[in-house]
Write a protein that holds these residues in place. Sequence first.
Motif, mmCIF file in Angstrom:
data_model
loop_
_atom_site.group_PDB
_atom_site.id
_atom_site.type_symbol
_atom_site.label_atom_id
_atom_site.label_comp_id
_atom_site.label_asym_id
_atom_site.label_seq_id
_atom_site.Cartn_x
_atom_site.Cartn_y
_atom_site.Cartn_z
ATOM 1 N N GLY A 129 -5.768 -4.053 0.319
ATOM 2 C CA GLY A 129 -6.673 -2.930 0.470
ATOM 3 C C GLY A 129 -7.813 -3.202 1.426
ATOM 4 O O GLY A 129 -8.421 -2.258 1.960
ATOM 5 N N ARG A 130 -8.075 -4.460 1.692
ATOM 6 C CA ARG A 130 -9.168 -4.841 2.600
ATOM 7 C C ARG A 130 -8.669 -5.222 3.992
ATOM 8 O O ARG A 130 -9.484 -5.568 4.857
ATOM 9 C CB ARG A 130 -9.963 -5.992 1.978
ATOM 10 N N VAL A 131 -7.357 -5.193 4.180
ATOM 11 C CA VAL A 131 -6.782 -5.451 5.508
ATOM 12 C C VAL A 131 -5.836 -4.295 5.830
ATOM 13 O O VAL A 131 -4.618 -4.460 5.904
ATOM 14 C CB VAL A 131 -6.039 -6.802 5.558
ATOM 15 N N SER A 188 -6.847 -10.862 8.429
ATOM 16 C CA SER A 188 -7.475 -10.027 9.458
ATOM 17 C C SER A 188 -7.343 -10.675 10.833
ATOM 18 O O SER A 188 -7.109 -9.990 11.839
ATOM 19 C CB SER A 188 -8.952 -9.796 9.130
ATOM 20 N N ARG A 200 -5.487 -6.138 -4.034
ATOM 21 C CA ARG A 200 -6.895 -6.165 -3.657
ATOM 22 C C ARG A 200 -7.059 -6.675 -2.220
ATOM 23 O O ARG A 200 -7.859 -6.132 -1.451
ATOM 24 C CB ARG A 200 -7.692 -7.040 -4.637
ATOM 25 N N VAL A 201 -6.320 -7.703 -1.874
ATOM 26 C CA VAL A 201 -6.401 -8.233 -0.519
ATOM 27 C C VAL A 201 -5.876 -7.208 0.485
ATOM 28 O O VAL A 201 -6.511 -6.942 1.511
ATOM 29 C CB VAL A 201 -5.610 -9.556 -0.421
ATOM 30 N N VAL A 236 -8.546 -12.430 3.058
ATOM 31 C CA VAL A 236 -8.861 -11.266 3.899
ATOM 32 C C VAL A 236 -9.204 -11.725 5.314
ATOM 33 O O VAL A 236 -8.742 -11.148 6.306
ATOM 34 C CB VAL A 236 -10.014 -10.457 3.290
ATOM 35 N N GLU A 237 -9.992 -12.766 5.427
ATOM 36 C CA GLU A 237 -10.388 -13.250 6.757
ATOM 37 C C GLU A 237 -9.188 -13.780 7.535
ATOM 38 O O GLU A 237 -9.030 -13.503 8.739
ATOM 39 C CB GLU A 237 -11.462 -14.327 6.606
ATOM 40 N N GLU A 260 -9.998 -14.597 -2.466
ATOM 41 C CA GLU A 260 -9.564 -13.341 -1.855
ATOM 42 C C GLU A 260 -10.281 -13.086 -0.540
ATOM 43 O O GLU A 260 -9.686 -12.591 0.419
ATOM 44 C CB GLU A 260 -9.768 -12.198 -2.844
ATOM 45 N N GLN A 261 -11.548 -13.421 -0.476
ATOM 46 C CA GLN A 261 -12.284 -13.260 0.782
ATOM 47 C C GLN A 261 -11.675 -14.129 1.879
ATOM 48 O O GLN A 261 -11.527 -13.697 3.027
ATOM 49 C CB GLN A 261 -13.759 -13.617 0.583
ATOM 50 N N ARG A 267 0.809 -1.217 0.000
ATOM 51 C CA ARG A 267 0.000 0.000 0.000
ATOM 52 C C ARG A 267 0.845 1.270 0.000
ATOM 53 O O ARG A 267 0.289 2.362 0.057
ATOM 54 C CB ARG A 267 -0.947 0.016 1.196
#
Length: 321
Positions: A85-87, A55, A82-83, A51-52, A47-48, A8
């Motif tokens: 950006g969600r963590v 996280s 993408r991953v 992320v889990e 990807e979900q 990032r």
Amino acid sequence: MSEVATVRGPVDSAELGRTYMHEHIFVLTPDVQQNYPDEWGEDGSREQDAVEKLSALAAQGVRTIVDPTVVGLGRYIPRIQRVAGRVPQLNIVAATGLYTYDSVPFFFDHRGPAVGMAEPMVEMFVGDITDGIAGTGVRAGMLKCAIDRHGMTPGVERVMRAVAQAHHRTGVPVTVHTHPESRTGLDVKRVLCDEEGVDPRRVVLGHCGDTTDCDHLAELADAGFALGMDRFGINLATTFEARADTLVEMCRRGYAGSMVLSQDAACYIDWVEPAVMSLLPQWHYLHIADEVLPYVRGRGVPEEQIHTMLFDVPRRVFEGK
């Protein structure tokens, strides 16, 4: 303090926090995935799942992971972006380099020194660090190469020397997959450090926890390397206790300042049949905090040494101090 490139964007080394120096997100075989996409399934669900899992890792207080997934391991940065950006609470340091135990990929057979030209790997690695990977703008923050039981083959040596040259041009630290039972860390010392001039304090020797030979590990630590005790949970050829007791003994000998901790885990690795993963119930991102640290605390490793391995040594590797 120094700047460390992450997926990032750059972060100050003082902000790395608790750091695991060798964790993958996805390890894939691109030719198989491209030609047999049913094996992978849907990007969204994969990807979900990542992320889990990441996280949950961040919820344990881990703030940074180094993902040494390079060419040969299925690196694909847009998916990692993408991953990441969600963590947002977790820094992910991407790597550049090439992963081989023996020969280089055919792509390099008739390029570079073999045909009287400059080594193309050097410019490829440097470009990933200075310009970004594959047009994504994500700059690599770690260099990666490997040596295994096959030893210093011509292909392994070629990659290692290219990594050394890229290191000298960029200052980015190096992580090396090693095979400690074959004492390949000594080969790394000869080629990467003695001959190519890389400071061993900027080098993590991966998978040192695969051996219980603490005298050999002490020799490598005394040479200046950071030892990757980074395969906690991979307990097929060894045991949980063997890995953890080796860490305890090295701490007892005063080498906490020469070790980093990780699990070499992944959200998904297509090298392993999913059914086989059931034989490795401890091989996941949460194992160190849930099981390893309580075990070593119970055997006398103080919090100060744990902090050193998780915070101080990773920071020093990046800062070069």
